[in-house]
Motif scaffolding. Structure first.
Motif, mmCIF file in Angstrom:
data_model
loop_
_atom_site.group_PDB
_atom_site.id
_atom_site.type_symbol
_atom_site.label_atom_id
_atom_site.label_comp_id
_atom_site.label_asym_id
_atom_site.label_seq_id
_atom_site.Cartn_x
_atom_site.Cartn_y
_atom_site.Cartn_z
ATOM 1 N N ALA A 135 0.829 -1.198 0.000
ATOM 2 C CA ALA A 135 0.000 0.000 0.000
ATOM 3 C C ALA A 135 0.873 1.261 0.000
ATOM 4 O O ALA A 135 0.602 2.205 -0.727
ATOM 5 C CB ALA A 135 -0.913 -0.001 1.219
ATOM 6 N N ILE A 136 1.903 1.247 0.808
ATOM 7 C CA ILE A 136 2.771 2.414 0.850
ATOM 8 C C ILE A 136 4.201 1.948 0.642
ATOM 9 O O ILE A 136 4.631 0.967 1.234
ATOM 10 C CB ILE A 136 2.664 3.160 2.192
ATOM 11 C CG1 ILE A 136 2.577 2.157 3.335
ATOM 12 C CG2 ILE A 136 1.521 4.118 2.227
ATOM 13 C CD1 ILE A 136 2.824 2.772 4.670
ATOM 14 N N ILE A 137 4.917 2.628 -0.226
ATOM 15 C CA ILE A 137 6.329 2.305 -0.435
ATOM 16 C C ILE A 137 7.100 3.173 0.547
ATOM 17 O O ILE A 137 7.123 4.394 0.417
ATOM 18 C CB ILE A 137 6.746 2.640 -1.867
ATOM 19 C CG1 ILE A 137 5.684 2.147 -2.821
ATOM 20 C CG2 ILE A 137 8.150 2.101 -2.127
ATOM 21 C CD1 ILE A 137 5.895 0.920 -3.503
ATOM 22 N N SER A 138 7.701 2.534 1.519
ATOM 23 C CA SER A 138 8.417 3.317 2.518
ATOM 24 C C SER A 138 9.705 2.599 2.863
ATOM 25 O O SER A 138 9.709 1.387 3.070
ATOM 26 C CB SER A 138 7.554 3.474 3.762
ATOM 27 O OG SER A 138 8.354 3.878 4.841
ATOM 28 N N PRO A 139 10.816 3.315 2.932
ATOM 29 C CA PRO A 139 12.067 2.664 3.336
ATOM 30 C C PRO A 139 12.133 2.407 4.837
ATOM 31 O O PRO A 139 13.059 1.770 5.300
ATOM 32 C CB PRO A 139 13.136 3.679 2.909
ATOM 33 C CG PRO A 139 12.438 4.992 2.953
ATOM 34 C CD PRO A 139 10.999 4.742 2.644
ATOM 35 N N VAL A 140 11.135 2.902 5.560
ATOM 36 C CA VAL A 140 11.215 2.841 7.020
ATOM 37 C C VAL A 140 11.108 1.408 7.525
ATOM 38 O O VAL A 140 11.877 0.980 8.380
ATOM 39 C CB VAL A 140 10.109 3.727 7.638
ATOM 40 C CG1 VAL A 140 10.013 3.473 9.126
ATOM 41 C CG2 VAL A 140 10.388 5.175 7.361
ATOM 42 N N LEU A 141 10.143 0.651 6.948
ATOM 43 C CA LEU A 141 9.880 -0.687 7.487
ATOM 44 C C LEU A 141 11.068 -1.628 7.301
ATOM 45 O O LEU A 141 11.486 -2.281 8.273
ATOM 46 C CB LEU A 141 8.606 -1.231 6.847
ATOM 47 C CG LEU A 141 7.794 -2.220 7.656
ATOM 48 C CD1 LEU A 141 7.585 -1.743 9.064
ATOM 49 C CD2 LEU A 141 6.460 -2.449 6.972
ATOM 50 N N LEU A 152 13.749 -0.630 9.689
ATOM 51 C CA LEU A 152 13.381 -0.990 11.058
ATOM 52 C C LEU A 152 13.668 -2.472 11.307
ATOM 53 O O LEU A 152 14.236 -2.847 12.335
ATOM 54 C CB LEU A 152 11.895 -0.695 11.275
ATOM 55 C CG LEU A 152 11.390 -0.750 12.706
ATOM 56 C CD1 LEU A 152 12.006 0.362 13.507
ATOM 57 C CD2 LEU A 152 9.885 -0.643 12.734
ATOM 58 N N LEU A 198 16.306 -3.729 14.079
ATOM 59 C CA LEU A 198 15.769 -4.356 15.287
ATOM 60 C C LEU A 198 16.037 -5.850 15.380
ATOM 61 O O LEU A 198 16.025 -6.398 16.464
ATOM 62 C CB LEU A 198 14.265 -4.099 15.392
ATOM 63 C CG LEU A 198 13.873 -2.676 15.760
ATOM 64 C CD1 LEU A 198 12.383 -2.599 15.994
ATOM 65 C CD2 LEU A 198 14.608 -2.212 17.007
ATOM 66 N N MET A 222 18.474 -7.008 17.855
ATOM 67 C CA MET A 222 17.967 -6.769 19.203
ATOM 68 C C MET A 222 17.023 -7.893 19.629
ATOM 69 O O MET A 222 17.082 -8.385 20.760
ATOM 70 C CB MET A 222 17.239 -5.419 19.204
ATOM 71 C CG MET A 222 17.049 -4.826 20.552
ATOM 72 S SD MET A 222 18.597 -4.495 21.353
ATOM 73 C CE MET A 222 19.109 -3.079 20.425
#
Lengths: 314, 99
Positions: free
Chosen positions: A176-182, A185, A189, A192
């Motif tokens: 749905a959304i093209i985002s480099p954030v995921l 993340l 993480l 961790m």
């Protein structure tokens, strides 16, 4: 100080009841799922207040985390439904469910009332030196009642096999959304998640922790990676024998249960001088299997043996 | 109460107004973007104060480092969450307030 704690407990209990009502009666499935996740987190807090940190860890990791992720992913695959009420909101249902709920509450209260007191805590404490670990919960789960844990791990494996046999894994549609954030993340993480998981596993021998919470944490890390576009390479020969990890817990427990007979012990009775090592190895095997099973359950079907293209999202 | 207890308590209490203002913004601001703006900033500062205060209060380096890790994880989570919520809202065609 006692008064403040009492106010906190009453607020916690009221919030739990309100969230349970919201999760079952709110119009709109998204709100219901979010209410359920917050319910799980507050439930973990309630277990902490009841001085049961092991159950709190399991509730936070599996009740809120893994089940919440499953519900959200199921919600994402549903067609957009009407935000109007669910059938539960019909008034006629309440005339059945309120008495039924009260009857269940009464039965549970009665059952709690007749629980043997003080329980088996003293017997567990007395045999703790022979168990190989210092944490009574781990001693019960992986030594005294290891047979129950064997069956639990078996149920997880059966559930995974059943879900995979239903059909191939449904591919997510276009993102749905093209985002480099995921993806970023997930990359930041995951180490961790691995660190916390190893810590919980190691800690299980002397404090709350152990295979179930460790497996749930690393499984949640795997689910986050898949959400971020990673490929689940659980099947097919090209990606190595990762699938073996799914049944590692069950096979390791069976091997130990039968192996001790060769050493002249009864079924599933560890020799005292080896008990600590055996429990730690079984925790490792069970933790890996639990982690893989949680990821495998989240896929909602058998992943393909060959992947075309670079990642799921392309 | 020794000095680090007093200092710790003061730092924790200094964080509370930021939590309060962030929550006020969440309740009172007109649309999703302004609410994100209020939450993602003030809660991070508030948690920073609370973690710093608790670290000073405990007086132990290991506990302080654990609290620092908790704060850093919250920074990553809140930045990523705010960015994803904002992008999703934009992709769904929710117009920013006043535009």
């Amino acid at each position: 100080m006692g008064g403040v704690v009492l106010v906190f407990d009453v607020l916690l209990a009221a919030a739990l009841i309100w969230l349970a009502w919201q999760a079952t009666h709110t119009p709109g499935l998204f709100r219901a799922v979010i209410s359920f996740i917050i319910f799980g987190l507050l439930m973990a807090l309630a277990w902490v207040r009841l001085e049961a940190p092991d159950i709190a860890l399991a509730e936070a990791a599996i009740g809120a985390g893994a089940t919440g992720a499953l519900l959200l992913s199921a919600l994402g695959r549903l067609a957009v439904t009407d935000e109007a009420g669910t059938p539960w909101q019909e008034r006629a249902d309440l005339t059945f469910w309120i008495p039924a709920g009260l009857a269940l509450l009464g039965l549970l209260t009665l059952a709690a009332w007749y629980l043997p007191s003080p329980g088996l805590g003293q017997e567990v404490q007395a045999s703790l030196p022979d168990s190989g670990v210092q944490n009574p919960v781990t001693a019960v789960l992986l030594n005294f009642r290891a047979f129950d844990t064997l069956l639990e791990i078996g149920v997880l494996l059966l559930a995974t096999i059943a879900i995979w046999s239903l059909g191939p894994m449904p591919m997510p549609g276009a993102q749905a959304i093209i985002s480099p954030v995921l993806p970023a993340l997930g990359r930041i993480l995951f180490p961790m998640f691995a660190l916390v998981s190893i810590y919980l596993l190691w800690r299980g021998s002397h404090a709350p922790g152990g295979a179930f919470s460790a497996g749930a944490v690393i499984g949640a890390g795997g689910i986050l990676s898949i959400l971020a576009g990673a490929r689940p390479w659980l099947t097919g020969s090209a990606y190595g024998p990762w699938r073996v990890l799914l049944s590692l817990g069950l096979s390791a427990m069976l091997a130990v249960a039968l192996g001790v007979i060769v050493l002249g012990q009864p079924f599933f009775a560890y020799p005292t001088h080896l008990a600590g090592t055996i429990v730690l190895l079984l925790e490792l095997a069970a933790g890996l299997s639990i982690a893989m099973s949680l990821v495998a359950l989240y896929l909602a079907g058998q992943p393909p043996t060959h992947w075309d293209g670079e990642s799921l999202r392309q | 109460m020794s000095l680090n207890h007093w200092l710790g308590a003061v730092l924790v209490i200094s964080g509370l107004p930021f939590f309060f203002l962030g929550t006020l913004g969440l309740l009172r601001f007109p649309d999703v973007y302004t609410r994100l703006h209020a939450l993602a900033k003030s809660d991070n500062v508030a948690l920073g104060f609370v973690c710093l205060g608790l670290a000073v209060y405990s007086g132990s380096l290991i506990t302080g480092l654990k609290l620092l890790l908790i704060w850093l994880l919250m920074l990553v989570a809140s930045a990523a969450g705010a960015s994803l919520i904002g992008r999703t809202a934009l992709a769904r065609g929710i117009k920013p307030w006043g535009v």
